[in-house]
Scaffold this motif. Structure first.
Motif, short mmCIF file in Angstrom:
data_model
loop_
_atom_site.label_atom_id
_atom_site.label_comp_id
_atom_site.label_asym_id
_atom_site.label_seq_id
_atom_site.Cartn_x
_atom_site.Cartn_y
_atom_site.Cartn_z
N SER B 2 0.82 -1.20 0.00
CA SER B 2 0.00 0.00 0.00
C SER B 2 0.87 1.26 0.00
O SER B 2 0.48 2.27 -0.59
CB SER B 2 -0.97 -0.01 1.18
OG SER B 2 -0.29 0.33 2.36
N THR B 3 2.04 1.20 0.63
CA THR B 3 2.95 2.35 0.58
C THR B 3 3.34 2.64 -0.86
O THR B 3 3.31 3.79 -1.31
CB THR B 3 4.23 2.06 1.41
OG1 THR B 3 3.85 1.53 2.66
CG2 THR B 3 5.05 3.31 1.58
N PHE B 4 3.66 1.57 -1.59
CA PHE B 4 4.04 1.73 -2.99
C PHE B 4 2.90 2.38 -3.78
O PHE B 4 3.13 3.28 -4.61
CB PHE B 4 4.39 0.36 -3.57
CG PHE B 4 4.44 0.33 -5.07
CD1 PHE B 4 5.49 0.94 -5.74
CD2 PHE B 4 3.43 -0.28 -5.79
CE1 PHE B 4 5.53 0.93 -7.12
CE2 PHE B 4 3.46 -0.29 -7.17
CZ PHE B 4 4.51 0.31 -7.83
N LEU B 5 1.67 1.94 -3.52
CA LEU B 5 0.54 2.50 -4.25
C LEU B 5 0.34 3.98 -3.95
O LEU B 5 0.05 4.78 -4.85
CB LEU B 5 -0.74 1.71 -3.91
CG LEU B 5 -0.76 0.25 -4.36
CD1 LEU B 5 -2.04 -0.43 -3.90
CD2 LEU B 5 -0.62 0.14 -5.87
N VAL B 6 0.51 4.36 -2.66
CA VAL B 6 0.35 5.77 -2.30
C VAL B 6 1.46 6.60 -2.95
O VAL B 6 1.20 7.71 -3.44
CB VAL B 6 0.33 5.96 -0.77
CG1 VAL B 6 0.23 7.42 -0.42
CG2 VAL B 6 -0.83 5.21 -0.15
N ALA B 53 -5.06 0.99 -2.04
CA ALA B 53 -4.13 1.20 -0.93
C ALA B 53 -4.86 1.27 0.40
O ALA B 53 -4.42 0.71 1.39
CB ALA B 53 -3.33 2.48 -1.16
N TYR B 54 -6.00 2.00 0.44
CA TYR B 54 -6.72 2.17 1.71
C TYR B 54 -7.90 1.22 1.83
O TYR B 54 -8.70 1.35 2.75
CB TYR B 54 -7.18 3.62 1.86
CG TYR B 54 -6.04 4.59 1.94
CD1 TYR B 54 -5.09 4.49 2.94
CD2 TYR B 54 -5.90 5.61 1.01
CE1 TYR B 54 -4.03 5.37 3.01
CE2 TYR B 54 -4.85 6.50 1.07
CZ TYR B 54 -3.92 6.38 2.07
OH TYR B 54 -2.88 7.25 2.14
N ASP B 55 -8.07 0.34 0.87
CA ASP B 55 -9.18 -0.62 0.87
C ASP B 55 -10.52 0.10 0.98
O ASP B 55 -11.30 -0.15 1.90
CB ASP B 55 -9.01 -1.64 2.00
CG ASP B 55 -9.97 -2.81 1.81
OD1 ASP B 55 -10.39 -3.03 0.66
OD2 ASP B 55 -10.30 -3.46 2.81
N ARG B 56 -10.76 1.05 0.09
CA ARG B 56 -12.03 1.78 0.08
C ARG B 56 -12.70 1.61 -1.28
O ARG B 56 -12.53 2.42 -2.18
CB ARG B 56 -11.80 3.27 0.35
CG ARG B 56 -11.30 3.54 1.73
CD ARG B 56 -11.50 4.99 2.13
NE ARG B 56 -10.98 5.18 3.48
CZ ARG B 56 -11.69 4.90 4.56
NH1 ARG B 56 -12.92 4.47 4.46
NH2 ARG B 56 -11.16 5.07 5.74
N PRO B 57 -13.52 0.57 -1.43
CA PRO B 57 -14.15 0.29 -2.73
C PRO B 57 -14.95 1.45 -3.33
O PRO B 57 -14.97 1.59 -4.55
CB PRO B 57 -15.07 -0.91 -2.43
CG PRO B 57 -14.50 -1.51 -1.19
CD PRO B 57 -13.85 -0.41 -0.42
N PRO B 58 -15.62 2.31 -2.51
CA PRO B 58 -16.41 3.38 -3.14
C PRO B 58 -15.58 4.29 -4.03
O PRO B 58 -16.12 4.90 -4.95
CB PRO B 58 -16.97 4.17 -1.94
CG PRO B 58 -16.99 3.20 -0.84
CD PRO B 58 -15.83 2.30 -1.05
N LEU B 59 -14.27 4.36 -3.78
CA LEU B 59 -13.43 5.25 -4.60
C LEU B 59 -13.42 4.81 -6.06
O LEU B 59 -13.20 5.61 -6.95
CB LEU B 59 -12.00 5.31 -4.05
CG LEU B 59 -11.87 5.84 -2.63
CD1 LEU B 59 -10.41 6.12 -2.32
CD2 LEU B 59 -12.68 7.10 -2.47
N ARG B 60 -13.66 3.51 -6.30
CA ARG B 60 -13.72 3.05 -7.70
C ARG B 60 -14.94 3.65 -8.39
O ARG B 60 -14.90 3.93 -9.58
CB ARG B 60 -13.75 1.53 -7.75
CG ARG B 60 -12.51 0.92 -7.15
CD ARG B 60 -12.27 -0.51 -7.56
NE ARG B 60 -11.09 -1.00 -6.85
CZ ARG B 60 -11.15 -1.68 -5.69
NH1 ARG B 60 -12.31 -1.98 -5.16
NH2 ARG B 60 -10.05 -2.05 -5.08
#
Lengths: 99, 91, 315
Positions: B2-6, B53-60
């Motif tokens: 997740s660090t890499f993704l951010v 990265a933050y596991d927040r599906p609504p962002l999709r």
């Protein structure tokens, strides 16, 4: 592990396409070459990032949504660039151009 | 991971910042709008990265709305520009 | 070592300020709008970082998308009259500076009043959530706890679209028809996108009961699809009979009015939803609001293109 590695590779490549696309937009001399740079970043950059993320996905629904996002962005991106190139081309051929 | 993704999202944000130079420099309206188009796609990519990265599906969903509305803005722009040219010629 | 999140947040904040300044101070209208669209985009990222995905959805749909379209539309009308260069009047500038400064001071004063680390009402909403008809906090606030606010919001939207339609009917605004020679590529795109937009707005409406989404976002998205169709030369909303359009525009307000009237007659409080059937009522209201919002959006943007018959004979 292998999936993680492939994911890293794809996302990194995608980000690189965005970086080079931005460089192209900043450095290329005219609007047509800049459009060229844009479509590469647009299509390949997002496509590679979507690919990288899809490898991490845990469900088919997530992969489907990622694919949908990419398809919509790719369709609208390429249409927009076609329309803009068409528009610029017509404008360039006008006799009294006051850009 | 997740660090890499951010970090990747951060790099994308930086490209938006750099692209602003082209928006203000132009010279044509199409140049400015093609930057807005690139920013839109960059934003879509950043949102997808953050969603993972933050596991927040609504962002999709936010990303998909962005992609759809980018198409609308661009279409309106091209129509707009065509009309502007038309009215200028008529003047 | 500074955390990654802090770097990200500071970058977003700096970008926002730069974009706002550029958008305000650039002399060319087009450039200004391009900056404004980028501003909406970064703003949506900011809402994401503030853990408000509902607002990010609304910002993506309304801030970056719809407002950009409305501004382009306005610039189109302005450009036809006096070109795209801005000619700011010093009085206008001074007034807006004073108003902005006043609002800024008030906001800072309000911020100083807020105790640090205030929990807000999130905890109270979470505790009361089982009492409501839906499982998503934001939707329960919008359509249950504070349904009155949403009632008035739909009324404000209705007033706005009435104003625009009246002005257009009486030719107080300059009307330049959209160029309707649609390119085949554009028609192809719209043909592919329209079903996606339709399904996705339905999904957002449904998602609103248990996750970020809801009537306004779904309505704006549906409206965006309607505008795309109109621009590609597929006339849907502009072919609607005027009477039907009026009814559909007021569907949201009418739904709220009908509901509160019925509840008052039944001896309950205004908008005090009954326990049984509350979910059905909330979902019906959401559908009504979404339809009204969608048609409002289309009317605002392509309203000038609606084929206006001479005013009908009112009974």
């Amino acid at each position: 592990m292998v999936l993680d590695g492939l994911s890293l590779l794809a996302v990194t490549a995608g980000v690189l396409f965005f970086v080079s696309g931005t460089l192209g937009i900043l450095r290329f001399p005219d609007v047509f070459s800049r459009l060229h740079a844009l479509t590469k970043a647009d299509g390949l950059g997002l496509g590679l990032i979507v690919l990288g993320l899809a490898l991490q996905a845990t469900s088919l629904a997530v992969i489907g949504k990622l694919a949908l996002v990419w398809i919509v962005a790719a369709l609208s991106g390429s249409t927009a660039c076609y329309l803009m190139a068409h528009f610029e081309l017509e404008r360039a051929q006008e006799p009294h151009d006051r850009a | 991971m997740s660090t890499f993704l951010v970090v990747s999202a951060l790099v994308l944000l930086a490209t938006i910042g750099a692209g602003l130079v082209r928006v203000s420099r132009g010279p044509t309206a199409a140049d400015r709008m093609l930057c807005a188009q690139l920013f839109g796609t960059t934003g879509v990519a950043a949102l997808l990265l953050l969603a993972e990265a933050y596991d927040r599906p609504p962002l999709r969903d936010v990303a998909l709305i962005f992609a759809i509305l980018a198409a609308l803005v661009l279409t309106v722009f091209v129509k707009h520009a065509a009309i502007h040219r038309h009215s200028r010629d008529g003047a | 070592m500074i955390g990654l999140e802090v770097v990200f947040d500071v970058s977003v904040a700096v970008l926002l300020v730069v974009l706002a300044l550029e958008s305000l101070y650039t002399p060319n209208l087009f450039t200004s709008i391009a900056f404004f669209i980028a501003f909406g985009l970064v703003m949506a990222l900011a809402w994401v970082r503030l853990q408000a995905p509902d607002l990010a959805l609304a910002e993506a749909a309304v801030g970056a998308g719809l407002t950009g379209v409305l501004l382009l539309d306005a610039a189109r009308e302005i450009a036809a009259v006096r070109g795209v260069e801005r000619t700011p009047r010093s009085m206008v500038r001074l007034t807006s500076l004073l108003v902005a400064a006043g609002v800024g001071v008030a906001l800072v004063a309000a911020l100083l009043e807020v105790p640090p680390r205030a929990a807000g009402l999130a905890e109270a909403v979470r505790e009361a959530l089982p009492l409501t008809a839906v499982e998503h906090g934001v939707t329960s606030v919008l359509l249950d706890f504070r349904a009155l606010d949403t009632f008035f919001e739909t009324a404000v939207l209705l007033l706005a679209v009435i104003t625009v339609l009246v002005l257009q009917a009486h030719q107080h605004v300059r009307i330049i028809p959209w160029e309707l020679s649609a390119s085949p590529v554009l028609s192809g795109l719209v043909g592919l996108l329209a079903p996606v937009v339709l399904v996705f707005s339905g999904y957002l409406l449904w998602a609103g009961t248990h996750a970020p989404g809801g009537a306004f976002q779904a309505g704006v998205l549906l409206g965006a699809g309607g505008i795309l169709l109109e621009l590609a030369g597929v006339h849907t909303v502009s072919r609607l009979p005027r009477r039907a359009l009026r009814w559909l525009l007021s569907l949201g307000v009418a739904g709220f009015a009908l509901l509160s009237g019925t509840l008052l007659l039944a001896g309950r409080g205004l908008l005090e939803l009954p326990g049984a059937g509350a979910r059905t009522i909330v979902i019906a209201l959401e559908i009504a609001i979404a339809v009204s919002v969608a048609l409002t959006v289309v009317s605002l943007v392509v309203g000038s293109n609606l084929r206006l018959e001479p005013p009908e004979q009112e009974p």
